[in-house]
Write a protein that holds these residues in place. Structure first.
Motif, PDB file in Angstrom:
ATOM      1  N   GLU A   1      56.822  66.965  62.264  1.00 20.20           N
ATOM      2  CA  GLU A   1      55.463  67.177  61.783  1.00 20.20           C
ATOM      3  C   GLU A   1      55.331  68.499  61.037  1.00 20.20           C
ATOM      4  O   GLU A   1      54.612  68.602  60.039  1.00 20.20           O
ATOM      5  CB  GLU A   1      54.465  67.118  62.942  1.00 20.20           C
ATOM      6  CG  GLU A   1      54.165  65.733  63.438  1.00 20.20           C
ATOM      7  CD  GLU A   1      55.241  65.125  64.330  1.00 20.20           C
ATOM      8  OE1 GLU A   1      56.253  65.815  64.642  1.00 20.20           O
ATOM      9  OE2 GLU A   1      55.079  63.960  64.724  1.00 20.20           O
TER      10      GLU A   1
ATOM     11  N   TYR B   1      41.839  57.690  60.542  1.00 20.21           N
ATOM     12  CA  TYR B   1      42.529  57.443  61.809  1.00 20.21           C
ATOM     13  C   TYR B   1      42.580  55.980  62.239  1.00 20.21           C
ATOM     14  O   TYR B   1      43.609  55.550  62.749  1.00 20.21           O
ATOM     15  CB  TYR B   1      42.017  58.364  62.914  1.00 20.21           C
ATOM     16  CG  TYR B   1      42.668  59.719  62.803  1.00 20.21           C
ATOM     17  CD1 TYR B   1      44.027  59.867  63.020  1.00 20.21           C
ATOM     18  CD2 TYR B   1      41.943  60.836  62.435  1.00 20.21           C
ATOM     19  CE1 TYR B   1      44.652  61.103  62.887  1.00 20.21           C
ATOM     20  CE2 TYR B   1      42.555  62.076  62.308  1.00 20.21           C
ATOM     21  CZ  TYR B   1      43.907  62.198  62.532  1.00 20.21           C
ATOM     22  OH  TYR B   1      44.520  63.409  62.393  1.00 20.21           O
TER      23      TYR B   1
ATOM     24  N   LYS C   1      49.122  53.120  61.166  1.00 23.02           N
ATOM     25  CA  LYS C   1      49.739  52.393  62.278  1.00 23.02           C
ATOM     26  C   LYS C   1      51.224  52.118  62.063  1.00 23.02           C
ATOM     27  O   LYS C   1      51.979  52.036  63.015  1.00 23.02           O
ATOM     28  CB  LYS C   1      48.986  51.094  62.533  1.00 23.02           C
ATOM     29  CG  LYS C   1      47.599  51.346  63.080  1.00 23.02           C
ATOM     30  CD  LYS C   1      46.846  50.076  63.326  1.00 23.02           C
ATOM     31  CE  LYS C   1      45.446  50.403  63.842  1.00 23.02           C
ATOM     32  NZ  LYS C   1      44.626  49.233  64.005  1.00 23.02           N
TER      33      LYS C   1
ATOM     34  N   ASN D   1      53.122  61.245  63.188  1.00 26.32           N
ATOM     35  CA  ASN D   1      51.707  61.247  63.559  1.00 26.32           C
ATOM     36  C   ASN D   1      50.864  62.204  62.734  1.00 26.32           C
ATOM     37  O   ASN D   1      49.658  62.243  62.893  1.00 26.32           O
ATOM     38  CB  ASN D   1      51.554  61.595  65.039  1.00 26.32           C
ATOM     39  CG  ASN D   1      52.100  60.503  65.918  1.00 26.32           C
ATOM     40  OD1 ASN D   1      51.926  59.337  65.627  1.00 26.32           O
ATOM     41  ND2 ASN D   1      52.782  60.870  66.984  1.00 26.32           N
TER      42      ASN D   1
END
Length: 123
Positions: free
Chosen positions: A51, A100, A106, A111
């Motif tokens: 991330e 979101y 998905k 993330n």
């Protein structure tokens, strides 16, 4: 999503003003080496290495594209990914509420998302 066009005239004067706004915004967002190291450590500890590097890539691409973003999305919040605006809104919370639950998230293995406010150009 269709680009939010602020109908800025294409002139060297406008382009120079936009370039200066972009440069100032990038300069204001710069972190010191110490701040950057602390941020990196926090990401690695609490969010993840992947991330962190995702965010750095998006930030670099966002900054590279900032003059064009200012022309098309002045003052808007944008979900920016890999050189493209994925979605935008004048209200950050509305944008996040739309992103979101999105199917686009998905299928992702990461993330993180990159949402930033584009500096406003006022002629």
């Amino acid at each position: 999503m269709v680009a939010h066009n602020t109908n800025l005239e294409n002139s060297p004067e406008v382009d120079e003003k936009i370039r200066k706004i972009a440069e100032e915004a990038i300069e204001q967002d710069k972190l010191t080496e110490e701040q950057e190291e602390k941020l990196k450590n926090l990401y690695f500890q609490y969010v993840g290495e992947e991330e962190y590097y995702y965010g750095k890539r998006q930030e670099e691409s966002f900054n590279k594209n900032l003059p064009e973003l200012i022309k098309n999305y002045s003052g808007m919040y944008v979900w920016f990914e890999d050189g493209q605006v994925m979605d935008y809104d004048a209200d950050e919370d509305v944008l996040l509420d739309r992103i979101y639950p999105s199917e686009r998230l998905k299928s992702r293995t990461i993330n993180a998302i990159y949402v930033r406010e584009v500096p406003q150009y006022i002629p």
